[in-house]
Structures are given as C-alpha cells and as structure tokens.
Design a protein around this motif. Structure first.
Motif, mmCIF file in Angstrom:
data_model
loop_
_atom_site.group_PDB
_atom_site.id
_atom_site.type_symbol
_atom_site.label_atom_id
_atom_site.label_comp_id
_atom_site.label_asym_id
_atom_site.label_seq_id
_atom_site.Cartn_x
_atom_site.Cartn_y
_atom_site.Cartn_z
ATOM 1 N N SER A 14 54.532 92.857 28.796
ATOM 2 C CA SER A 14 52.984 92.524 28.116
ATOM 3 C C SER A 14 52.967 92.439 26.405
ATOM 4 N N GLU A 15 51.857 91.785 26.115
ATOM 5 C CA GLU A 15 51.682 91.944 24.760
ATOM 6 C C GLU A 15 51.696 93.058 24.075
ATOM 7 N N HIS A 17 53.954 95.578 24.905
ATOM 8 C CA HIS A 17 55.051 96.238 25.015
ATOM 9 C C HIS A 17 55.647 96.543 23.464
ATOM 10 N N HIS A 152 55.480 86.469 34.282
ATOM 11 C CA HIS A 152 54.640 86.293 33.184
ATOM 12 C C HIS A 152 53.208 86.466 33.681
ATOM 13 N N LEU A 155 51.257 89.785 34.286
ATOM 14 C CA LEU A 155 50.759 90.407 32.964
ATOM 15 C C LEU A 155 49.758 89.522 32.294
ATOM 16 N N GLU A 156 49.905 88.283 32.238
ATOM 17 C CA GLU A 156 48.802 87.582 31.473
ATOM 18 C C GLU A 156 47.329 87.776 32.104
ATOM 19 N N ALA A 159 46.196 91.109 31.688
ATOM 20 C CA ALA A 159 45.709 91.457 29.989
ATOM 21 C C ALA A 159 44.588 90.655 29.969
ATOM 22 N N SER A 178 56.638 93.899 33.889
ATOM 23 C CA SER A 178 56.431 93.485 35.368
ATOM 24 C C SER A 178 58.036 93.045 35.697
ATOM 25 N N THR A 199 52.303 99.645 34.207
ATOM 26 C CA THR A 199 51.357 99.594 33.343
ATOM 27 C C THR A 199 50.613 100.904 32.730
ATOM 28 N N ALA A 368 53.964 86.396 23.357
ATOM 29 C CA ALA A 368 53.994 87.041 24.561
ATOM 30 C C ALA A 368 53.663 86.088 25.732
ATOM 31 N N TYR A 369 54.417 86.662 27.032
ATOM 32 C CA TYR A 369 54.208 85.573 28.139
ATOM 33 C C TYR A 369 55.153 84.472 27.904
#
Length: 398
Positions: A14-15, A17, A152, A155-156, A159, A178, A199, A368-369
């Motif tokens: 994720s962003e 991390h 991706h 997690l997106e 978020a 993930s 998470t 991210a992603y």
C-alpha cells in the motif's frame, strides 16, 4: 510451448508501506522541481532529479542530486511532510508534523551532465547504462498480469475506503500488503486459490478475524466474479496484531519495490528503480516506453503477449538493442516488429520525453499501486498507458 495449467502469485504493497512512503516523497520532489521550473521560466529539459529517501521512526532523510530551480531545504521538507500527511501517518512513531526531516540534496555531477546534456550536434544522451523491460498480455482489460493487477486493486480499494472513513474501514491504518495466487487453466486466469492481506489497524483490540470481517467484502467486490470459492484459502493478518506500522515498524527506502511497481514477476525487470528520477534516467522513461509499445502491440492484435527489452549506454541517445518476444502468440514476425517500433516512436531519451510528454509533475501518483495498468489522466499522467499507436502498428504490416 508455454505451460497452460499452473499457479502464479504476485504481491502488492500500500501507499503506507515504508518503502512506498519513500517512493512517494522522492516522486513528490521530482514533481516539485518540474512545477517550480515552470514558475521560474526554466526549460523543463534542463531539470535533473535523482532523489533517494530513507524513513524510520520519526526520521526522514532525503538525499540525491538535482539541477533546476533553487529550492530551499524548507520547501523540500514541507513537501515531504505533506506527502506523509496525505498518506495518513499521525502515529506516535511516525507523524507528518513531528518527524525530523533532513534534506541532503546537492548539484548533479558535471561528469554525468556532460554525457547527458545536448550540445551542438550531440543529442541528449541516456542518463545511465542499463536494460529496461516492457510487458503486456490479455489477462485483464488493462493488458496486465492478473495476479499483480488484483493485488494492487485490493489495496487501492481499501485505501479509498480508509481515506473516506467508510464504516469499519476507518479502523485500518496506512500500512498494508496483499498477495493473490491465481490458478491458470489453458493459459487463462480462472480462480484465486490463496489470498493474503496484512493490514495495519488503529484499534489494538482487533483480532485477525475482526480485520477479515472488515476487508473481506471489499476483496470480494474487487476480484472477478466466481474467482473466490469455498476452496479459496484466506490469510488475513496471519501474525495477529498489526498496530505499529509504516517506517516506525520497518525502515523504508526508495526503489525497493521494483517488482511490485512493474509486472509482479510475470515479466523480467532490468533492475533499476523508477521513483525519484527525472525522465533523462532511462531506468524510468525507457521502461515507460517499453510498456507503451508492448501494450500497443497487444492492443493492435499483433500478439497476445509481448515482452520488450531496450538497452542503453550513458551519454548515447539511441538504444543499443531492441528485443521483442511474443511468446509464440505473435501474428507477425518478431524481427519485423523490432524494425517497425523505432520507426513509429523515437526511442532516445528526448524522443521518449517528447512523445509521452514526460516533462511534467505527474510522478507522485505513480508511487503506489503500480506504474502500469493505470488509466491515462487528462493532464498527461500515465500517458504510457494510451493505445494510440494501434493504427500505425497495423499499417506497418498491411
């Protein structure tokens, strides 16, 4: 003949991390230099940024080489703080307002500059030697490998729910990872056999089962219909409590998630990171060009799966080699594709920057992603995801 029936796994982070926090800060610095150059009337082709970030418990160190507008350490520091704030870090061990930020940026080496800069009859050269890869396949509408694409997306989606404080998703923290294992039958992705999600959560009393109850509905909506069954194995926060996250829990560095950034292991990687680099660095710009070409070849129905390799030497404008592999799916000879590609798009650093319009503050959003499989933005972001070469490619083989 490639294997048709197998399992393949890819991961995403994720962003929040730790490594992605550093990627975001480094790319925000790149964007800052392009924005401030425009304000100062500086030619964007003269901007140079090679920015590395390290983050640990309430400490951020930003180092590297730059050229362009004169920016004070205070402006760089504030840029970093706003990036951390946007991600959502306000915990005791890593807080956007309280972390110590050290800025150690200095001027680009004149030895490197003389090789890269255009001068007289010399075109702009590559910012370094190296090899870069691009890839595309038909596993998703975005022409990306399915395991990475859905890792991706999980997690997106989470978020977005966290930022929107959507129900119990507000209990989740910024740091997450993930992983999706996909079953392939006859070469096509058909099911998720294993789903891993770790998470961070702000409520220390949440158990792994509690976290699963929060995230499972989002994951089920994200994956294709019928991919999850009673045979799918779930691993949600398998170590138990995950309250201490981000750089407070694990030191972060720019450029340490390069497989996450590209194709999740489904295609080769040249080894160079993207984040923190202006587009004279072919690690970034040529990887974008290679993805762009591979995606357009598949979109033009000239192949179902394509890998492209480009190679460069520092100071030289044109690629040393172009290699294309259609993995037995091509409808035209690979040798002819290799000849056609440089006729359709100039693959020098300046040619790539011009064609994809890379001299813009469009980089923080890539941090991210994934850099690939994204939707092109109206302002030029993710321009390498366009499929506007399809007609030219088809015309080359008529």
């Amino acid at each position: 003949m490639p294997r048709q029936n197998y399992l393949f796994t890819s991961e995403s982070v994720s962003e929040g991390h730790p490594d992605k926090v550093c990627d975001r800060i480094s790319d925000e610095v790149v964007d800052l230099f392009f924005r401030e150059s425009a304000k100062a009337g500086i030619d964007p082709y003269q901007v140079r940024v090679a920015c590395e970030t390290l983050a640990t418990t309430n400490r951020v160190v930003i180092a590297g080489e730059t050229r362009g507008p004169k920016l004070s350490p205070a402006i760089i520091e504030e840029t970093a703080r706003q990036a951390i704030k946007a991600i959502g870090y306000e915990q005791d061990g890593f807080h956007w307002a309280n972390a110590k930020v050290e800025v150690l940026l200095h001027a680009q080496s004149v030895d490197i500059a003389q090789g890269v800069d255009a001068a007289g009859n010399k075109d702009e050269g590559a910012g370094d030697q190296g090899i870069m890869f691009g890839y595309a396949c038909r596993e998703t509408p975005e022409l990306m490998p399915a395991p990475l694409y859905y890792s991706h997306k999980i997690l997106e989606v989470l978020a977005k729910a966290r930022h929107a404080r959507e129900g119990d998703a507000a209990k989740l923290g910024p740091d997450a990872k993930s992983q999706v294992t996909v079953r392939y039958v006859d070469g096509k992705p058909v099911a998720a056999t294993q789903i891993v999600l770790s998470t961070q959560h702000v409520d220390a009393d949440l158990s792994s089962d509690d976290v699963r109850a929060i995230v499972e509905p989002y994951i089920r909506k994200t994956l294709p219909e019928h991919w999850i069954s009673d045979k799918t194995i779930w691993h949600v926060n398998p170590t138990g409590k995950f309250v201490i996250g981000g750089p407070d829990g694990d030191t972060g560095l720019t450029g340490r998630k390069i497989i996450v950034d590209t194709y999740g292991g489904a295609a080769p990687h040249g080894g160079g990171a993207f984040s923190g680099k202006d587009p004279t660095k072919v690690d970034r710009s040529a990887a974008y060009a290679a993805r762009y070409l591979a995606k357009n070849i598949v979109a033009a129905d000239l192949a179902d799966r394509v890998t492209i390799q480009l190679a460069y030497a520092i100071g030289y404008p044109e690629p040393l080699s172009i290699y294309i592999d259609t993995h037995g799916t091509g409808r035209v000879p690979e040798e002819k594709l290799e000849l056609a590609v440089p006729q359709i798009m100039r693959l020098s650093p300046r040619g790539i920057r011009d064609h994809l319009q890379l001299n813009k503050p469009i980089y923080a959003r890539t941090a991210a992603y994934g850099h690939f499989g994204r939707t092109p933005d109206a302002d030029g972001g993710f321009s390498w995801e366009k499929t506007d070469l399809v007609d030219k490619l088809r015309a080359s083989f008529n």
